[in-house]
Design a protein around this motif. Structure first.
Motif, mmCIF file in Angstrom:
data_model
loop_
_atom_site.group_PDB
_atom_site.id
_atom_site.type_symbol
_atom_site.label_atom_id
_atom_site.label_comp_id
_atom_site.label_asym_id
_atom_site.label_seq_id
_atom_site.Cartn_x
_atom_site.Cartn_y
_atom_site.Cartn_z
ATOM 1 N N GLU A 231 0.919 -1.136 -0.029
ATOM 2 C CA GLU A 231 -0.044 -0.224 0.114
ATOM 3 C C GLU A 231 0.785 1.217 -0.057
ATOM 4 O O GLU A 231 0.241 2.235 -0.697
ATOM 5 N N ASP A 232 2.093 1.256 0.626
ATOM 6 C CA ASP A 232 2.908 2.304 0.832
ATOM 7 C C ASP A 232 3.745 2.604 -0.267
ATOM 8 O O ASP A 232 4.525 3.741 -0.261
ATOM 9 N N LEU A 233 3.660 1.803 -1.318
ATOM 10 C CA LEU A 233 4.746 1.926 -2.317
ATOM 11 C C LEU A 233 4.721 3.228 -2.887
ATOM 12 O O LEU A 233 3.508 3.541 -3.456
ATOM 13 N N ASN A 234 5.803 4.053 -3.080
ATOM 14 C CA ASN A 234 5.772 5.475 -3.782
ATOM 15 C C ASN A 234 6.588 5.689 -4.817
ATOM 16 O O ASN A 234 6.591 6.699 -5.443
ATOM 17 N N VAL A 235 7.782 4.824 -4.879
ATOM 18 C CA VAL A 235 8.792 4.953 -6.259
ATOM 19 C C VAL A 235 9.064 3.427 -6.696
ATOM 20 O O VAL A 235 8.936 2.460 -6.175
ATOM 21 N N VAL A 236 8.806 3.484 -8.062
ATOM 22 C CA VAL A 236 8.924 2.327 -8.792
ATOM 23 C C VAL A 236 10.250 2.697 -9.807
ATOM 24 O O VAL A 236 10.109 3.576 -10.652
ATOM 25 N N TYR A 237 11.351 1.787 -9.500
ATOM 26 C CA TYR A 237 12.582 1.809 -10.467
ATOM 27 C C TYR A 237 12.466 0.633 -11.471
ATOM 28 O O TYR A 237 12.367 -0.571 -11.071
ATOM 29 N N CYS A 238 12.173 1.089 -12.646
ATOM 30 C CA CYS A 238 11.759 0.203 -13.510
ATOM 31 C C CYS A 238 13.460 -0.029 -14.452
ATOM 32 O O CYS A 238 13.951 1.096 -14.737
ATOM 33 N N GLU A 239 13.687 -1.126 -14.790
ATOM 34 C CA GLU A 239 15.132 -1.373 -15.427
ATOM 35 C C GLU A 239 15.027 -1.192 -16.834
ATOM 36 O O GLU A 239 16.199 -1.102 -17.410
ATOM 37 N N ASN A 240 13.990 -0.817 -17.418
ATOM 38 C CA ASN A 240 13.936 0.035 -18.812
ATOM 39 C C ASN A 240 12.637 0.452 -18.926
ATOM 40 O O ASN A 240 11.707 0.299 -18.193
ATOM 41 N N ASP A 241 12.689 1.330 -20.064
ATOM 42 C CA ASP A 241 11.409 2.267 -20.364
ATOM 43 C C ASP A 241 10.384 1.285 -20.454
ATOM 44 O O ASP A 241 9.101 1.681 -20.187
ATOM 45 N N ASN A 242 10.512 0.053 -21.468
ATOM 46 C CA ASN A 242 9.281 -0.743 -21.641
ATOM 47 C C ASN A 242 8.519 -1.149 -20.345
ATOM 48 O O ASN A 242 7.295 -1.239 -20.298
ATOM 49 N N GLU A 243 9.465 -1.596 -19.272
ATOM 50 C CA GLU A 243 8.875 -1.981 -18.086
ATOM 51 C C GLU A 243 7.966 -0.559 -17.499
ATOM 52 O O GLU A 243 6.896 -0.838 -17.134
ATOM 53 N N GLU A 252 -2.225 3.679 -13.382
ATOM 54 C CA GLU A 252 -3.263 4.220 -14.099
ATOM 55 C C GLU A 252 -4.700 3.405 -13.926
ATOM 56 O O GLU A 252 -5.619 3.697 -13.382
ATOM 57 N N ALA A 253 -4.534 2.128 -14.128
ATOM 58 C CA ALA A 253 -5.416 1.042 -14.102
ATOM 59 C C ALA A 253 -5.894 0.803 -12.565
ATOM 60 O O ALA A 253 -7.186 0.627 -12.345
ATOM 61 N N ALA A 254 -5.078 1.107 -11.617
ATOM 62 C CA ALA A 254 -5.449 0.897 -10.278
ATOM 63 C C ALA A 254 -6.011 2.521 -9.621
ATOM 64 O O ALA A 254 -6.261 2.434 -8.664
ATOM 65 N N GLY A 255 -6.166 3.300 -10.411
ATOM 66 C CA GLY A 255 -6.641 4.600 -10.144
ATOM 67 C C GLY A 255 -5.921 5.399 -9.386
ATOM 68 O O GLY A 255 -6.291 6.426 -8.745
ATOM 69 N N ARG A 256 -4.453 5.071 -9.734
ATOM 70 C CA ARG A 256 -3.437 6.068 -9.256
ATOM 71 C C ARG A 256 -2.961 7.024 -10.191
ATOM 72 O O ARG A 256 -3.198 6.689 -11.314
ATOM 73 N N LYS A 257 -1.737 7.824 -9.915
ATOM 74 C CA LYS A 257 -1.303 8.560 -10.691
ATOM 75 C C LYS A 257 0.155 8.408 -10.667
ATOM 76 O O LYS A 257 0.664 8.685 -9.488
ATOM 77 N N ALA A 258 0.680 8.455 -11.844
ATOM 78 C CA ALA A 258 2.222 8.163 -11.782
ATOM 79 C C ALA A 258 2.905 9.825 -11.858
ATOM 80 O O ALA A 258 2.377 10.471 -12.701
ATOM 81 N N GLY A 259 3.807 10.058 -11.161
ATOM 82 C CA GLY A 259 4.106 11.668 -11.275
ATOM 83 C C GLY A 259 4.995 11.849 -10.065
ATOM 84 O O GLY A 259 5.246 10.948 -9.303
ATOM 85 N N SER A 260 5.823 12.867 -10.069
ATOM 86 C CA SER A 260 6.908 13.076 -9.032
ATOM 87 C C SER A 260 6.324 13.940 -7.835
ATOM 88 O O SER A 260 7.370 13.903 -6.660
ATOM 89 N N ASP A 261 5.119 14.216 -7.604
ATOM 90 C CA ASP A 261 4.789 14.609 -6.098
ATOM 91 C C ASP A 261 4.256 13.728 -5.420
ATOM 92 O O ASP A 261 3.132 13.277 -5.061
ATOM 93 N N LEU A 262 5.519 13.168 -4.556
ATOM 94 C CA LEU A 262 5.239 12.215 -3.738
ATOM 95 C C LEU A 262 4.298 12.757 -2.428
ATOM 96 O O LEU A 262 3.584 12.001 -2.094
ATOM 97 N N GLN A 263 4.272 13.944 -2.239
ATOM 98 C CA GLN A 263 3.538 14.601 -1.295
ATOM 99 C C GLN A 263 1.889 14.279 -1.310
ATOM 100 O O GLN A 263 1.224 14.411 -0.385
ATOM 101 N N THR A 264 1.635 14.581 -2.632
ATOM 102 C CA THR A 264 0.239 14.334 -2.883
ATOM 103 C C THR A 264 -0.159 12.871 -3.232
ATOM 104 O O THR A 264 -1.427 12.685 -3.734
ATOM 105 N N GLY A 265 0.760 11.988 -2.978
ATOM 106 C CA GLY A 265 0.308 10.440 -3.168
ATOM 107 C C GLY A 265 0.640 9.909 -4.668
ATOM 108 O O GLY A 265 0.113 8.814 -5.081
ATOM 109 N N GLU A 266 1.321 10.650 -5.154
ATOM 110 C CA GLU A 266 1.626 10.283 -6.693
ATOM 111 C C GLU A 266 2.802 9.077 -6.473
ATOM 112 O O GLU A 266 3.504 9.233 -5.658
#
Ligand code: AHR
Length: 354
Positions: A231-243, A252-266
């Protein structure tokens, strides 16, 4: 030695042509005086490991556009389809075909000693491309051209460290998952090391490391599972762009937002390559926060190496390609790793058009 063989073969052709000209008047009338035999192309057997990513396609393209017939080469291309056994078979076929050089982009690092010894016994130089091999003896390959994958990992994690400091985010608030590449590949080993080291040094929580095979499909699949598990994961380190493309779909399918603003839950997405326009657009839109560039344009460097070998010179054993870093804003403009500064480029609309 192989160059001498080719000179010898060309010499025999010349002698044959000369005897044709002098031995038969009728024929000599038909052959224009200035005709000389076409120079023999340099024959290269290239075992590419597969076609798993946009980076790989660009790398294959770089080799194919460099080693053309117009440039004096014959390139025999074999796609290993992610299987070491296919690559070993291709190398053995190249040896039977008596190619002048073998270029090998190995899928994983271990298990190459026997076939490399066979190439060495046949007197065929082997140039490693992109990834490395874990050989017991360095003389089993002539040289290597590629990226410093651990450095790439250290650069992006140093960007994350500085970014979170500037945004006033405490290290204890960072909860990372690592979607790894093909397990045992140099790019996976180096990038995984880079993150593990930074997590330990900075006190970030590394929640999980899971294989994503460098593909979009696997990236999406594992990210969906990770989102359910942590639940608390807030950074995903993908070892390439396709991942990363796949991970963003899952976020996005989980209703979350990918972005740099960790303070707002991205959820912050970090990745590697920076080859495809889509990746640039994602950085521009702040769906990917930072990309450690991995440069696929390695054909010209391999050509340089072969040129040196043809002239009887000794190329560098290890040649590294130049690589930068890309981000969505100028919070961090450069990073320092191992006493060296690396600039960070902000992706603008113009950069996407380049
Ligand atoms: O070995 C280089 C890596 O392999 C690239 O980062 C990745 O996209 C590819 O599949």
């Amino acid at each position: 030695m192989r160059l001498q063989n080719r000179i010898l073969k060309a010499g025999i052709c010349l002698l044959a042509a000369a005897s044709l000209l002098t031995g038969c008047d009728k024929k000599s009338e038909m052959v224009p005086a200035e005709t000389s035999p076409a120079p023999k192309p340099v024959v290269i057997g290239f075992s590419q490991l597969g076609a798993e990513s946009d980076w790989r396609s660009a790398n294959t393209q770089s080799m194919k556009t460099t080693f053309t017939a117009e440039n004096g080469y014959q390139l025999i291309f074999e796609d290993g389809q992610q299987k070491q056994s296919n690559q070993i078979r291709a190398i053995r076929t190249f040896i039977q075909q008596d190619v002048d050089y073998i270029v090998l982009a190995p899928v994983t690092e271990t298990g190459w000693d026997t076939v490399l010894q066979e190439a060495k016994d046949a007197g065929i130089p082997v140039i490693l491309l992109d990834r490395q091999v874990d050989a017991t003896d360095d003389s089993l390959f002539t040289c290597w051209v590629g990226s410093d994958f651990e450095l790439e990992g250290r650069k992006v994690t140093e960007w994350l460290r500085q970014y979170t400091i500037r945004k006033g985010i405490d290290p204890s608030e960072i909860h990372i998952v690592n979607i790894q590449g093909t397990i045992g590949a140099s790019a996976q080993i180096g990038r995984t090391k880079g993150l593990a080291r930074a997590a330990e040094e900075n006190g970030w929580e590394l929640l999980a490391e899971v294989p994503g095979d460098f593909t979009q499909t696997k990236g999406r699949e594992v990210m969906a599972e990770l989102l359910n598990m942590y639940e608390d994961l807030n950074v995903v380190y993908c070892e390439n762009d396709n991942e990363a493309f796949g991970a963003i779909e899952a976020i996005e399918a989980a209703g979350r937002k990918a972005g740099s603003d960790l303070q707002t839950g991205e959820i912050m997405v970090i990745s590697f390559d920076g080859v495809k326009k889509e990746a640039m657009e994602y950085v521009y839109e702040d769906k990917i926060s930072c990309i450690g560039e991995c440069n696929p344009d390695q054909g010209a460097m391999v050509q340089e190496v072969i040129g040196k070998l043809e002239r009887g010179e000794t190329p560098e054993k290890f040649s590294y390609v130049q690589e930068g870093m890309l981000t969505h804003d100028d919070t961090v403009t450069e990073v320092m790793v191992g006493g060296k500064k690396y600039p960070v480029t902000v992706v603008t609309g113009e950069k996407i058009q380049e």
